[in-house]
Design a protein around this motif. Structure first.
Motif, short mmCIF file in Angstrom:
data_model
loop_
_atom_site.label_atom_id
_atom_site.label_comp_id
_atom_site.label_asym_id
_atom_site.label_seq_id
_atom_site.Cartn_x
_atom_site.Cartn_y
_atom_site.Cartn_z
N ALA A 134 0.83 -1.21 0.00
CA ALA A 134 0.00 0.00 0.00
C ALA A 134 0.87 1.26 0.00
CB ALA A 134 -0.93 -0.01 1.21
N LEU A 135 1.95 1.24 0.78
CA LEU A 135 2.85 2.40 0.80
C LEU A 135 3.53 2.59 -0.55
CD1 LEU A 135 4.50 2.01 4.34
CD2 LEU A 135 2.88 3.77 3.60
N LEU A 136 3.97 1.49 -1.16
CA LEU A 136 4.60 1.59 -2.47
C LEU A 136 3.63 2.15 -3.51
CD1 LEU A 136 6.69 -1.71 -2.65
CD2 LEU A 136 7.55 0.63 -2.44
N ALA A 137 2.39 1.66 -3.48
CA ALA A 137 1.39 2.17 -4.42
C ALA A 137 1.15 3.66 -4.20
CB ALA A 137 0.08 1.39 -4.27
N ILE B 149 3.29 5.84 -2.95
CA ILE B 149 4.47 6.58 -3.41
C ILE B 149 4.47 6.71 -4.93
CG2 ILE B 149 6.99 6.47 -3.58
CD1 ILE B 149 6.97 5.17 -0.79
N ILE B 150 4.10 5.62 -5.62
CA ILE B 150 4.05 5.66 -7.10
C ILE B 150 3.01 6.66 -7.58
CG2 ILE B 150 3.47 4.31 -9.15
CD1 ILE B 150 4.69 1.87 -7.72
N ILE B 151 1.83 6.68 -6.94
CA ILE B 151 0.78 7.61 -7.34
C ILE B 151 1.23 9.06 -7.12
CG2 ILE B 151 -1.55 8.42 -6.79
CD1 ILE B 151 -2.26 5.51 -6.15
N ILE B 152 1.85 9.32 -5.97
CA ILE B 152 2.32 10.69 -5.69
C ILE B 152 3.40 11.10 -6.68
CG2 ILE B 152 3.52 12.12 -4.00
CD1 ILE B 152 2.08 10.49 -1.82
N ALA B 153 4.35 10.18 -6.95
CA ALA B 153 5.43 10.49 -7.90
C ALA B 153 4.87 10.75 -9.30
CB ALA B 153 6.44 9.35 -7.94
N ALA B 154 3.88 9.95 -9.71
CA ALA B 154 3.28 10.15 -11.03
C ALA B 154 2.55 11.49 -11.10
CB ALA B 154 2.33 9.01 -11.35
N THR B 155 1.86 11.86 -10.03
CA THR B 155 1.14 13.13 -10.01
C THR B 155 2.09 14.31 -10.06
OG1 THR B 155 -0.61 12.08 -8.70
CG2 THR B 155 -0.57 14.49 -8.76
N VAL B 156 3.18 14.24 -9.30
CA VAL B 156 4.16 15.32 -9.31
C VAL B 156 4.87 15.39 -10.66
CG1 VAL B 156 6.31 16.14 -8.27
CG2 VAL B 156 4.49 15.23 -6.82
N GLY B 157 5.18 14.24 -11.25
CA GLY B 157 5.88 14.22 -12.53
C GLY B 157 5.07 14.79 -13.67
N LEU B 158 3.73 14.72 -13.59
CA LEU B 158 2.89 15.26 -14.66
C LEU B 158 2.87 16.78 -14.69
CD1 LEU B 158 -0.21 12.89 -14.61
CD2 LEU B 158 1.56 13.01 -16.33
N GLN B 159 3.24 17.40 -13.58
CA GLN B 159 3.24 18.86 -13.49
C GLN B 159 1.88 19.43 -13.88
OE1 GLN B 159 6.53 20.21 -15.85
NE2 GLN B 159 8.08 19.42 -14.45
N ILE B 160 0.86 18.98 -13.18
CA ILE B 160 -0.51 19.41 -13.47
C ILE B 160 -0.71 20.86 -13.03
CG2 ILE B 160 -2.95 18.97 -12.98
CD1 ILE B 160 -2.21 16.06 -12.48
N PRO B 161 -1.20 21.71 -13.91
CA PRO B 161 -1.50 23.09 -13.50
C PRO B 161 -2.81 23.14 -12.70
CG PRO B 161 -2.02 22.80 -15.82
CD PRO B 161 -1.40 21.51 -15.35
N TRP B 162 -2.71 22.98 -11.41
CA TRP B 162 -3.90 22.85 -10.57
C TRP B 162 -4.79 24.09 -10.63
CZ3 TRP B 162 -4.96 18.15 -9.21
CH2 TRP B 162 -3.91 17.23 -9.03
N SER B 163 -4.21 25.25 -10.94
CA SER B 163 -5.02 26.47 -11.00
C SER B 163 -6.00 26.44 -12.17
CB SER B 163 -4.11 27.69 -11.13
OG SER B 163 -3.31 27.60 -12.30
N ASP B 164 -5.70 25.63 -13.19
CA ASP B 164 -6.59 25.54 -14.35
C ASP B 164 -7.69 24.49 -14.19
OD1 ASP B 164 -5.07 27.47 -15.56
OD2 ASP B 164 -3.83 26.04 -16.69
#
Length: 272
Positions: free
Chosen positions: A19-22, A24-39
């Motif tokens: 569960a921790l690995l999953a 971490i992977i989700i957080i890393a993928a979200t950060v790597g996408l560089q989503i413009p949250w303001s939009d």
């Protein structure tokens, strides 16, 4: 009097680690996408804006050409499904346990896995260098890309079939080919035909995507009119795609149910 021991509580270590690995992977993928949250809050407004441009009202002037291109996409999907089924059924049978030798099963299953790992669009882009910007490219891409999944369905269906008929043919002195022909094939043929129709349904959707990379069909029209921002024509094309796809799904679904369940009208008449 014997004392009853309380069972040991199962360890939660490995589920917690996974569960921790999953996470971490989700957080890393979200950060790597560089989503413009303001939009993100503006997305519903933009969707409503473009829906208005496309469907209020759609441009029906190009409908005859859209129907021709849709038929071209259907033709690509149908021929690709036939190519896929013709190749995948014999190869999938050889890849099933109890039919092909172990070395052949390993080679075939590895090849199927390799094909499944390559998206249809990548196969189409590779074929474009050989066959050019033609619907033939789309047909080949759909046929080749579907072999991996279709063959897997074939050998898994054969391996899950009941063993009674196979054992009877073997007990009568039948060879492997005779067991396949007279025991396995009659048992799995309805399911394989149903999977073949399902492959056609999948190809209908995928053919529109392949058209956007130059393989022809309705996808090419969508790509062109989207590029030129003619949203009213894009809306008409989307309506054509959705309506035709739903009609084909309904017809194919009815045929697949008939194949799997047979004609039940006689049973209902006997009950009445």
């Amino acid at each position: 009097m014997t004392s009853l021991s309380v069972p040991r509580r199962p360890s939660r270590l490995w589920p917690t680690v996974f569960a921790l690995l999953a996470g971490i992977i989700i957080i890393a993928a979200t950060v790597g996408l560089q989503i413009p949250w303001s939009d993100v809050p503006k997305i519903p407004e933009n969707v409503a804006k473009y829906f208005g441009l496309m469907f209020a009202p759609p441009n029906w002037e190009k409908l005859p050409r859209a129907l021709v291109e849709m038929w071209r996409s259907i033709s690509m999907a149908w021929l690709g499904a036939i190519l896929c089924v013709v190749v995948s059924i014999p190869l999938g049978i050889l890849a099933a346990r109890g039919v092909g030798p172990a070395w052949l099963r390993t080679v075939l299953r590895g090849g199927f896995a390799l094909i499944r790992a390559i998206p249809e669009v990548i196969i189409a882009l590779i074929l474009l260098t050989v066959t050019g910007l033609t619907p033939f490219t789309g047909m080949l891409a759909l046929g080749i890309a579907g072999i991996g999944t279709q063959a897997k369905w074939v050998y898994e269906t054969i391996e899950s079939a009941e063993e009674g008929a196979s054992e009877a043919v073997r007990a009568a002195g039948g060879t492997t080919s005779e067991v396949t022909r007279w025991a396995l094939w009659p048992a799995v043929a309805p399911a394989l035909m149903s999977f073949a129709l399902y492959r056609f349904e999948i190809n209908i959707r995928t053919s529109a995507v392949l058209g956007m990379v130059g393989a022809g069909g309705i996808g090419s029209m969508l790509a062109n009119y989207t590029q030129f921002r003619e949203w009213d024509t894009v809306g008409m094309l989307l309506i054509v795609v959705v309506v035709v796809t739903m009609i084909i799904d309904a017809i194919s679904g009815a045929v697949r149910r008939r194949i799997m369940e047979g004609d039940r009208s006689g049973e209902l008449a006997r009950v009445v």
